[in-house]
Scaffold this motif. Structure first.
Motif, PDB file in Angstrom:
ATOM      1  N   ALA A 149       0.846  -1.186   0.000  1.00 14.23           N
ATOM      2  CA  ALA A 149       0.000   0.000   0.000  1.00 14.23           C
ATOM      3  C   ALA A 149       0.887   1.243   0.000  1.00 14.23           C
ATOM      4  O   ALA A 149       2.115   1.144   0.048  1.00 14.23           O
ATOM      5  N   SER A 150       0.287   2.429  -0.040  1.00 16.35           N
ATOM      6  CA  SER A 150       1.068   3.660  -0.079  1.00 16.35           C
ATOM      7  C   SER A 150       1.856   3.895   1.196  1.00 16.35           C
ATOM      8  O   SER A 150       2.847   4.637   1.198  1.00 16.35           O
ATOM      9  N   ASP A 151       1.448   3.245   2.304  1.00 17.88           N
ATOM     10  CA  ASP A 151       2.125   3.446   3.587  1.00 17.88           C
ATOM     11  C   ASP A 151       2.615   2.147   4.205  1.00 17.88           C
ATOM     12  O   ASP A 151       2.755   2.044   5.422  1.00 17.88           O
ATOM     13  N   GLY A 152       2.862   1.140   3.370  1.00 17.23           N
ATOM     14  CA  GLY A 152       3.429  -0.101   3.901  1.00 17.23           C
ATOM     15  C   GLY A 152       2.740  -1.350   3.394  1.00 17.23           C
ATOM     16  O   GLY A 152       1.718  -1.296   2.701  1.00 17.23           O
ATOM     17  N   SER A 153       3.305  -2.489   3.762  1.00 19.30           N
ATOM     18  CA  SER A 153       2.793  -3.771   3.292  1.00 19.30           C
ATOM     19  C   SER A 153       1.482  -4.135   3.979  1.00 19.30           C
ATOM     20  O   SER A 153       1.270  -3.825   5.157  1.00 19.30           O
ATOM     21  N   ILE A 154       0.599  -4.809   3.220  1.00 20.99           N
ATOM     22  CA  ILE A 154      -0.639  -5.305   3.826  1.00 20.99           C
ATOM     23  C   ILE A 154      -0.677  -6.829   3.823  1.00 20.99           C
ATOM     24  O   ILE A 154      -1.624  -7.427   4.320  1.00 20.99           O
ATOM     25  N   GLY A 155       0.320  -7.461   3.242  1.00 25.92           N
ATOM     26  CA  GLY A 155       0.362  -8.927   3.233  1.00 25.92           C
ATOM     27  C   GLY A 155       0.856  -9.464   1.910  1.00 25.92           C
ATOM     28  O   GLY A 155       1.481  -8.756   1.123  1.00 25.92           O
ATOM     29  N   LYS A 156       0.578 -10.724   1.684  1.00 25.96           N
ATOM     30  CA  LYS A 156       1.038 -11.385   0.461  1.00 25.96           C
ATOM     31  C   LYS A 156      -0.144 -11.864  -0.385  1.00 25.96           C
ATOM     32  O   LYS A 156      -1.199 -12.227   0.142  1.00 25.96           O
ATOM     33  N   CYS A 157       0.084 -11.861  -1.689  1.00 32.69           N
ATOM     34  CA  CYS A 157      -0.926 -12.351  -2.628  1.00 32.69           C
ATOM     35  C   CYS A 157      -1.116 -13.844  -2.424  1.00 32.69           C
ATOM     36  O   CYS A 157      -0.174 -14.624  -2.532  1.00 32.69           O
ATOM     37  N   ASN A 158      -2.355 -14.236  -2.113  1.00 33.51           N
ATOM     38  CA  ASN A 158      -2.645 -15.620  -1.761  1.00 33.51           C
ATOM     39  C   ASN A 158      -3.403 -16.369  -2.854  1.00 33.51           C
ATOM     40  O   ASN A 158      -3.228 -17.564  -3.039  1.00 33.51           O
ATOM     41  N   ASP A 159      -4.244 -15.645  -3.595  1.00 31.36           N
ATOM     42  CA  ASP A 159      -5.088 -16.282  -4.611  1.00 31.36           C
ATOM     43  C   ASP A 159      -5.694 -15.177  -5.472  1.00 31.36           C
ATOM     44  O   ASP A 159      -5.526 -13.987  -5.198  1.00 31.36           O
ATOM     45  N   PHE A 160      -6.428 -15.593  -6.522  1.00 30.86           N
ATOM     46  CA  PHE A 160      -7.115 -14.658  -7.407  1.00 30.86           C
ATOM     47  C   PHE A 160      -8.514 -15.189  -7.664  1.00 30.86           C
ATOM     48  O   PHE A 160      -8.721 -16.403  -7.753  1.00 30.86           O
ATOM     49  N   LEU A 161      -9.473 -14.283  -7.794  1.00 31.75           N
ATOM     50  CA  LEU A 161     -10.839 -14.665  -8.110  1.00 31.75           C
ATOM     51  C   LEU A 161     -11.160 -14.183  -9.513  1.00 31.75           C
ATOM     52  O   LEU A 161     -11.096 -12.979  -9.799  1.00 31.75           O
ATOM     53  N   LEU A 162     -11.465 -15.127 -10.401  1.00 34.54           N
ATOM     54  CA  LEU A 162     -11.774 -14.765 -11.782  1.00 34.54           C
ATOM     55  C   LEU A 162     -13.263 -14.855 -12.045  1.00 34.54           C
ATOM     56  O   LEU A 162     -13.977 -15.637 -11.412  1.00 34.54           O
ATOM     57  N   ASP A 163     -13.717 -14.023 -12.953  1.00 37.87           N
ATOM     58  CA  ASP A 163     -15.101 -14.005 -13.408  1.00 37.87           C
ATOM     59  C   ASP A 163     -15.232 -15.106 -14.462  1.00 37.87           C
ATOM     60  O   ASP A 163     -14.593 -15.031 -15.513  1.00 37.87           O
ATOM     61  N   ASP A 164     -16.026 -16.131 -14.186  1.00 37.67           N
ATOM     62  CA  ASP A 164     -16.086 -17.280 -15.095  1.00 37.67           C
ATOM     63  C   ASP A 164     -16.949 -17.021 -16.328  1.00 37.67           C
ATOM     64  O   ASP A 164     -17.090 -17.893 -17.183  1.00 37.67           O
ATOM     65  N   ILE A 165     -17.509 -15.813 -16.448  1.00 38.35           N
ATOM     66  CA  ILE A 165     -18.233 -15.430 -17.658  1.00 38.35           C
ATOM     67  C   ILE A 165     -17.335 -14.601 -18.575  1.00 38.35           C
ATOM     68  O   ILE A 165     -17.198 -14.877 -19.766  1.00 38.35           O
ATOM     69  N   ALA A 166     -16.695 -13.575 -18.015  1.00 41.16           N
ATOM     70  CA  ALA A 166     -15.879 -12.656 -18.808  1.00 41.16           C
ATOM     71  C   ALA A 166     -14.405 -13.049 -18.859  1.00 41.16           C
ATOM     72  O   ALA A 166     -13.645 -12.469 -19.625  1.00 41.16           O
ATOM     73  N   TRP A 167     -13.992 -14.032 -18.036  1.00 41.46           N
ATOM     74  CA  TRP A 167     -12.584 -14.434 -17.956  1.00 41.46           C
ATOM     75  C   TRP A 167     -11.697 -13.219 -17.637  1.00 41.46           C
ATOM     76  O   TRP A 167     -10.762 -12.891 -18.352  1.00 41.46           O
ATOM     77  N   VAL A 168     -12.031 -12.577 -16.524  1.00 40.18           N
ATOM     78  CA  VAL A 168     -11.275 -11.432 -16.020  1.00 40.18           C
ATOM     79  C   VAL A 168     -11.025 -11.654 -14.531  1.00 40.18           C
ATOM     80  O   VAL A 168     -11.909 -12.134 -13.812  1.00 40.18           O
ATOM     81  N   VAL A 169      -9.826 -11.303 -14.059  1.00 38.49           N
ATOM     82  CA  VAL A 169      -9.553 -11.358 -12.627  1.00 38.49           C
ATOM     83  C   VAL A 169     -10.243 -10.178 -11.966  1.00 38.49           C
ATOM     84  O   VAL A 169      -9.982  -9.018 -12.308  1.00 38.49           O
ATOM     85  N   ARG A 170     -11.146 -10.462 -11.036  1.00 39.08           N
ATOM     86  CA  ARG A 170     -11.894  -9.408 -10.361  1.00 39.08           C
ATOM     87  C   ARG A 170     -11.242  -8.987  -9.044  1.00 39.08           C
ATOM     88  O   ARG A 170     -11.333  -7.827  -8.654  1.00 39.08           O
ATOM     89  N   TYR A 171     -10.591  -9.945  -8.358  1.00 46.44           N
ATOM     90  CA  TYR A 171     -10.015  -9.635  -7.058  1.00 46.44           C
ATOM     91  C   TYR A 171      -8.714 -10.400  -6.832  1.00 46.44           C
ATOM     92  O   TYR A 171      -8.554 -11.532  -7.294  1.00 46.44           O
ATOM     93  N   ILE A 172      -7.818  -9.765  -6.095  1.00 53.89           N
ATOM     94  CA  ILE A 172      -6.658 -10.429  -5.525  1.00 53.89           C
ATOM     95  C   ILE A 172      -7.017 -10.761  -4.085  1.00 53.89           C
ATOM     96  O   ILE A 172      -7.525  -9.905  -3.352  1.00 53.89           O
ATOM     97  N   VAL A 173      -6.787 -11.999  -3.676  1.00 56.14           N
ATOM     98  CA  VAL A 173      -7.015 -12.400  -2.290  1.00 56.14           C
ATOM     99  C   VAL A 173      -5.690 -12.249  -1.547  1.00 56.14           C
ATOM    100  O   VAL A 173      -4.677 -12.837  -1.938  1.00 56.14           O
ATOM    101  N   VAL A 174      -5.697 -11.444  -0.494  1.00 58.89           N
ATOM    102  CA  VAL A 174      -4.471 -11.137   0.243  1.00 58.89           C
ATOM    103  C   VAL A 174      -4.514 -11.770   1.626  1.00 58.89           C
ATOM    104  O   VAL A 174      -5.503 -11.633   2.349  1.00 58.89           O
ATOM    105  N   ASN A 175      -3.449 -12.474   1.978  1.00 60.83           N
ATOM    106  CA  ASN A 175      -3.277 -12.985   3.336  1.00 60.83           C
ATOM    107  C   ASN A 175      -2.517 -11.936   4.126  1.00 60.83           C
ATOM    108  O   ASN A 175      -1.351 -11.656   3.838  1.00 60.83           O
ATOM    109  N   THR A 176      -3.158 -11.335   5.112  1.00 62.70           N
ATOM    110  CA  THR A 176      -2.559 -10.232   5.868  1.00 62.70           C
ATOM    111  C   THR A 176      -1.575 -10.693   6.938  1.00 62.70           C
ATOM    112  O   THR A 176      -0.973  -9.849   7.624  1.00 62.70           O
ATOM    113  N   ARG A 177      -1.436 -11.986   7.124  1.00 60.62           N
ATOM    114  CA  ARG A 177      -0.451 -12.560   8.050  1.00 60.62           C
ATOM    115  C   ARG A 177      -0.591 -11.964   9.451  1.00 60.62           C
ATOM    116  O   ARG A 177      -1.692 -11.853   9.972  1.00 60.62           O
ATOM    117  N   ASN A 178       0.541 -11.553  10.063  1.00 59.77           N
ATOM    118  CA  ASN A 178       0.503 -11.094  11.456  1.00 59.77           C
ATOM    119  C   ASN A 178      -0.174  -9.733  11.623  1.00 59.77           C
ATOM    120  O   ASN A 178      -0.626  -9.392  12.714  1.00 59.77           O
TER     121      ASN A 178
END
Length: 252
Positions: A20-49
């Motif tokens: 983020a603009s002021d520091g890390s928020i975690g690591k990229c854990n997964d992606f959610l794709l739209d199964d109609i348009a074949w577009v990634v709609r969201y990045i799933v982030v694991n915020t860890r500690n």
């Protein structure tokens, strides 16, 4: 004619730091794709500690940088924004109602029902009143068409005349986060470890219950098509060779 854009492997981006603009928020854990348009709609982030491992969603609307060398994805958000975003039940599918409140929180357009890939327009929309939000929620407006890329990886691929491999990865376009190609591993069918790429338009049907896809070509066409190499960035000349081989019209 669509301009050439950088393509990234979804598998490569897993584990990247989300900055983020002021520091890390975690690591990229997964992606959610739209199964109609074949577009990634969201990045799933694991915020860890930071948020005790709570998972949060980040829209590609907020991505302003992908740095492969530093292994990070920069987003135009603040940590406090992410911290106060609508809580996500990681054990349940993302509902359309959740998406509505998620978009209202960040003041983003809904991506469904519009002409743009990432939203109905290029700018944030005006927040609706609480009464209007309640009406939307109670209407049950559409079901979400989101699938985890981790789930779809491994789906079996069937040509017209038999099985030819499985989904191994996805190539996304940097500018739109559209799934440009599915990476198919044919090693279980063909000798060696040949990989090929298939454009989503060439998928004839998907059987989500059976975890399989049917594509619009034969096994022989797959066997003789140009090989995909993870080590070589996809350029327009390679794309042309793929489309020419299968005799499909260019998407650009």
């Amino acid at each position: 004619m669509e301009n050439e854009t950088t393509l990234y492997n979804i598998g490569l981006l897993e584990g990247f730091e989300i900055e983020a603009s002021d520091g890390s928020i975690g690591k990229c854990n997964d992606f959610l794709l739209d199964d109609i348009a074949w577009v990634v709609r969201y990045i799933v982030v694991n915020t860890r500690n930071w948020l005790l491992g709570r998972k949060v969603l980040i829209s590609p609307n907020s991505v302003n940088e992908i740095d492969v060398v530093a292994r990070l994805v920069g987003v135009d958000l603040r940590r406090e924004q992410v911290k106060n975003s609508p809580p996500l039940d990681s054990n349940s599918p993302v509902s359309r109602q959740y998406e509505i409140f998620f978009n209202r929180y960040y003041n983003w357009s809904d991506y469904w029902g519009g002409s743009e890939i990432l939203g109905q327009d290029a700018h944030p929309r005006t927040l609706e009143s609480e009464e209007e939000l309640l009406e939307i929620e109670e209407s049950g407006k559409e079901n979400s068409n989101l699938r985890s890329t981790s789930e779809v990886s491994g789906y079996r691929i069937h040509a017209y005349d038999g099985e030819i491999g499985h989904v191994e990865d996805f190539l996304i376009a940097e500018d739109s986060w559209r799934i440009r190609y599915l990476v198919i591993d044919t090693s279980n069918w063909m000798p060696g470890s040949k990989r090929v790429v298939i454009h989503p338009n060439w998928v004839e049907s998907v059987d989500w219950a059976e975890s399989s896809l049917k594509i619009k070509m034969t096994r022989e066409q797959i066997e003789s098509c140009p090989k995909y190499d993870y080590k070589i960035p996809v350029q327009r000349d390679f794309e042309k060779s793929i489309f020419d081989h299968f005799k499909f019209p260019y998407y650009w």
